[in-house]
Design an enzyme around this catalytic site. Structure first.
Site, mmCIF file in Angstrom:
data_model
loop_
_atom_site.group_PDB
_atom_site.id
_atom_site.type_symbol
_atom_site.label_atom_id
_atom_site.label_comp_id
_atom_site.label_asym_id
_atom_site.label_seq_id
_atom_site.Cartn_x
_atom_site.Cartn_y
_atom_site.Cartn_z
ATOM 1 C CB CYS A 75 -0.910 -0.008 1.224
ATOM 2 S SG CYS A 75 -1.934 1.472 1.394
ATOM 3 C CB CYS A 78 -0.460 2.080 5.741
ATOM 4 S SG CYS A 78 -1.264 0.605 5.056
ATOM 5 C CB CYS A 123 -5.181 -0.701 2.309
ATOM 6 S SG CYS A 123 -3.950 -1.126 3.563
ATOM 7 C CB CYS A 126 -4.413 2.872 5.820
ATOM 8 S SG CYS A 126 -4.246 2.699 4.034
ATOM 9 C CB CYS A 146 -9.075 -3.817 -11.946
ATOM 10 S SG CYS A 146 -8.677 -2.651 -13.221
#
Length: 159
Positions: A75, A78, A123, A126, A146
């Protein structure tokens, strides 16, 4: 009899109001939470738009779309590991695509922003918007995650 009808009407209305309040979706809390100002300071304007405002980058603009090096995709907000390079494939969509995520690190949600339900991917650490999941992926899982490239950072595998 008139008083009984009034009492039953009031009880019915109170019952409806309480059910409506209970059905509203509660905001999920995440391990990493920041203010909008903190996110804006941490992320580029495009990354903020995608990760925090559920935007979409233009197709074929991410360098990660055609990246086939071995490593892990984390990510961008984070640094939580989200996708392994061995699960990446070229979907032809213009966005980095994967047939599965790192178990437990990507949250599935429902997105109605374009008028119908789509599976939104976030995510799980976060809450950052990553992209969407579709059922037109390879035979391995049948799924296509995607993902907006700007929502990811690639960490190459050390040799």
């Amino acid at each position: 009899m008139k008083h009984l009808f009034s009492l039953l009407t009031i009880l019915f209305l109170l019952s409806c109001a309480s059910k409506a309040q209970n059905s509203s979706k509660e905001k999920k809390t995440y391990k990493v939470e920041k203010t909008n100002a903190e996110w804006k300071e941490l992320l580029s304007p495009m990354a903020y738009y995608v990760l925090r405002e559920a935007g979409t980058e233009r197709p074929f603009t991410s360098d990660l779309n055609k990246n086939y090096k071995k490593g892990i995709y984390v990510c961008a907000a984070c640094k939580t590991p989200l996708y392994k390079s061995e699960h990446k494939y070229d979907s032809g969509s213009g966005w980095p695509s994967f047939d599965r995520a790192v178990k437990g690190n990507v949250e599935l949600d429902v997105d109605y922003k374009i008028g119908y339900a789509r599976t939104e991917l976030k995510c799980n650490t976060c809450g950052g918007h990553l992209g969407h999941s579709f059922d037109d992926g390879p035979k391995t899982t049948g799924k296509r995650h995607c993902i907006n490239g700007v929502a990811l950072e690639f960490i190459p595998k050390e040799k």
